[in-house]
Design a protein around this motif. Structure first.
Motif, mmCIF file in Angstrom:
data_model
loop_
_atom_site.group_PDB
_atom_site.id
_atom_site.type_symbol
_atom_site.label_atom_id
_atom_site.label_comp_id
_atom_site.label_asym_id
_atom_site.label_seq_id
_atom_site.Cartn_x
_atom_site.Cartn_y
_atom_site.Cartn_z
ATOM 1 N N VAL A 114 -119.295 -112.236 -18.701
ATOM 2 C CA VAL A 114 -119.769 -111.965 -20.063
ATOM 3 C C VAL A 114 -121.245 -111.581 -20.028
ATOM 4 C CG1 VAL A 114 -120.288 -113.037 -22.286
ATOM 5 C CG2 VAL A 114 -118.048 -113.404 -21.215
ATOM 6 N N LYS A 118 -122.777 -107.983 -21.327
ATOM 7 C CA LYS A 118 -123.873 -107.838 -22.282
ATOM 8 C C LYS A 118 -125.024 -107.031 -21.671
ATOM 9 C CE LYS A 118 -124.853 -111.650 -24.604
ATOM 10 N NZ LYS A 118 -125.118 -113.092 -24.813
ATOM 11 N N THR A 134 -112.340 -110.931 -20.590
ATOM 12 C CA THR A 134 -113.796 -110.738 -20.601
ATOM 13 C C THR A 134 -114.231 -110.008 -21.867
ATOM 14 O OG1 THR A 134 -113.907 -110.694 -18.174
ATOM 15 C CG2 THR A 134 -115.732 -109.693 -19.376
ATOM 16 N N ALA A 138 -116.855 -111.601 -24.531
ATOM 17 C CA ALA A 138 -118.116 -110.884 -24.780
ATOM 18 C C ALA A 138 -118.230 -110.475 -26.240
ATOM 19 C CB ALA A 138 -118.187 -109.655 -23.863
#
Length: 639
Positions: A114, A118, A134, A138
């Protein structure tokens, strides 16, 4: 027992040929639709969906002004399908490059992935590959506006659901409503095992659809010529019967049953050991790759991959080995439980052997897709479903019968989707012109009068057939005891009404006629004699020039596999199936009674008596029930 379905293809080579940009036919078809903001690609396993996404994603970045492409796959092992790929040397304008730090389908925990996701969103990097999981995690930490100018590609899109509790479905809806993101949805099977749609009709209408069917794919192969779908029934423990259907000379994926199913022994590791014992004698295990060597009785070493043991270190090691195999000699048999069903690329696989009925048509079709990739080592692909045989002494007899019926129903659907498609036209009075190749003229046939019906026929026909075939009433009706016209004129219209509530009565009838005609014609036997073509309908051959909608409506389009089954199982098993169907049979409805009433009158006129409720013939008993139903309706209404 023999296969319920054997299909042979022409091996035209068309589906594997490429154009001047390096695109196969399905990929070129998808690329033509690249400018749509929302795109749904429905194409079978092995048709090249992953590369189609690469072409589309790169065009959106370089020519449409978008900044990033995010590819989300259901499990890590599928991420390899979207690895860096050379495209320019085959004619495309650039290559697909995934930087190592942006491949999140590797070993590691969700927190670190995650964080990497980002970081990617805040960077100038363009392409990222991750799992659905994921993406979900996220997304919880990002504002939807972060997805502006981003292409979000969802592989195996049937994991999405319009159900409010489906997190991935909610994510897609939120991105559509609150960002400028483009979405590319890809699936080899748009059916779900439950009754919940993948998308709401309102959201689905926003998607441009690209459909490439199974027949186009398989008929266009170079090597694979035939596909067989069969069922083998066992008593006792499946581990004692699997040797009857396992040919260790064939490259095979074995899917053992879920530990919560009736077929499971509840000891999945012991089941793997038992299967290895069936193959031969354990020889050794390579500690670097995880490959197990098993010595067959003739001394040959069989390479086995165990994807059932779920200790992370062992699992990651063998998955990495499978991801990089380069020849048929690198692996012989894969034993799996939840893995290797979808998006798993082992092109040399010849046999998908599955124990126990699987929870949805989607899952079965995905498993079949593991063995239907074109490869020089095979001319035939085989799917075998090993299923517990119903036993009157077993407390789970109803469960076993239900599983058997659902398995047979899957073969009916596969027979439909693997058959060539026809175009249907209304035959007018005095029209003696022969129909063009691939077209059939039918008297009193209603052609689609609106674009809405034409679109459903063009892109959703297989999904509609799946909805019909997953309906319990249709399953019972197809297995016997319900008149064909009831199936075609009462049950199917109700399913159409539920699936497409926006259709007018006229549109619904046009769609009903098309799905019934397509289902009957596409799988019927056709022969030619004396320059005329004849089609087998209701156990007799009919001149194609004499086809009319009433004749077609008199045929149950989904009965063939049950007829084959009745000749293949013991009389005792068949009796259990019939008793189970009778005990859960649909209640009489006014729609069915309306269809049956003329037949009741015809019966009375011919036999000089009323139909007998205790008759041995199931159809006569149903007519007797219709008579009782009509009498009760008249009594209630004082008629």
């Amino acid at each position: 027992m023999p296969n319920l379905l054997d299909v042979t293809y022409a091996q035209t080579g068309e589906s594997t040929n490429t154009n001047e940009m390096g695109m196969r036919p399905m990929q070129a078809r998808a690329y033509e639709a690249r400018n749509n903001q929302y795109l749904l690609i429905k194409a079978p396993p092995a048709s090249g969906k992953s590369r189609a996404l690469m072409f589309i994603g790169l065009d959106k970045i370089h020519n449409q002004g978008l900044k990033k492409v995010i590819v989300a796959v259901p499990e890590k092992s599928i991420g390899g399908s979207f690895k860096s790929t050379e495209l320019a040397k085959y004619g495309f304008f650039t290559d697909w490059n995934v930087e190592p730090q942006n491949n999140l389908c590797t070993v590691g925990g969700e927190k670190s992935k995650v964080k990497a996701f980002k970081r990617f969103m805040d960077s100038a990097d363009q392409i990222l590959v991750c799992t659905h999981s994921t993406l979900r995690y996220a997304f919880e930490e990002l504002d939807e506006s972060k997805f502006n100018d981003t292409v979000l590609a969802i592989d195996e899109f049937h994991h999405v659901s319009a159900d409010g509790d489906n997190i991935l479905g909610g994510l897609i809806k939120s991105v559509m409503e609150n960002s400028t993101a483009h979405i590319v949805a890809m699936t080899g099977s748009y059916f779900r095992g439950d009754a919940v749609p993948v998308l709401t009709p309102e959201d689905e209408s926003k998607y441009a659809k690209v459909t490439y069917n199974y027949y186009e794919q398989l008929n266009g192969y170079t090597y694979l010529k035939s596909l067989g779908i069969g069922y083998h029934f066992y008593k006792g423990r499946y581990t004692d019967a699997i040797g009857e259907v396992l040919d260790t000379n064939k490259k095979t994926i074995i899917h053992i049953p879920n530990v919560n199913s009736g077929e499971s022994t509840k000891e999945k590791y012991d089941e793997v050991d038992a299967i290895i014992d069936v193959i031969g004698e354990f020889d050794s295990k390579d500690e670097d790759t995880g490959v197990i060597l098993v010595k067959r009785s003739d001394g040959k070493l069989i390479k086995v991959a165990d994807l059932v043991h779920d200790e992370p270190k062992d699992r990651d090691r063998i998955v990495e080995y499978l991801r990089n195999i380069e020849s048929p000699d690198d692996m012989d048999i894969i034993i799996a439980l939840g893995m290797a069903k979808e998006g798993f690329d082992w092109s040399w696989c010849e046999h998908s052997l599955t124990v126990g009925y699987r929870g949805s048509l989607t899952e079965i079709i995905q498993i079949i897709g593991r063995c239907t990739r074109d490869s020089s080592n095979k001319s035939h692909a085989q799917f075998t479903n090993l299923i517990a045989e119903p036993d009157a002494e077993d407390a789970q007899v109803r469960y076993a019968v239900n599983n058997m019926l659902k398995a047979i129903t899957c073969s009916l659907l596969m027979e439909q989707v693997l058959a060539p498609s026809f175009k249907f036209k209304t035959k007018q009075e005095g029209d003696d012109e022969p129909a063009p190749a691939g077209t059939m003229k039918i008297k009193n046939f209603k052609e689609p009068s609106t674009q809405r019906v034409k679109d459903i026929i063009a892109t959703d026909l297989d999904e509609l057939k799946a909805a019909i075939l997953q309906d319990d009433k249709v399953i019972s009706a197809s297995a016997g005891g319900v008149d064909a016209e009831v199936v075609n004129n009462a049950l199917i219209p109700k399913i159409i009404q539920i699936k497409y509530p926006d259709l007018t009565t006229e549109e619904a009838e046009e769609l009903r006629q098309h799905v019934v005609v397509d289902s009957v014609i596409s799988t019927a036997q056709i022969k030619e004699e004396g320059g005329k073509k004849f089609i087998r309908m209701a156990d007799k051959f009919v001149n194609i020039d004499d086809l009319n909608i009433d004749l077609i409506d008199s045929v149950n389009p989904f009965q063939k596999a049950f007829e084959i089954l009745s000749k293949s199982v013991t009389a005792n098993v068949l009796k259990l199936i019939q008793e189970s169907i009778q005990s859960t049979r649909i209640q009489m409805t006014l729609e069915e009674a309306k269809v049956l009433w003329p037949k009741v009158n015809a019966f009375v006129k011919e036999k000089g008596r009323h139909p007998d409720i205790n008759a041995s013939d199931m159809m006569e008993r149903r007519m007797a029930e219709c008579l009782l139903f009509i009498r009760e309706q008249r009594r209630q209404h004082g008629v």
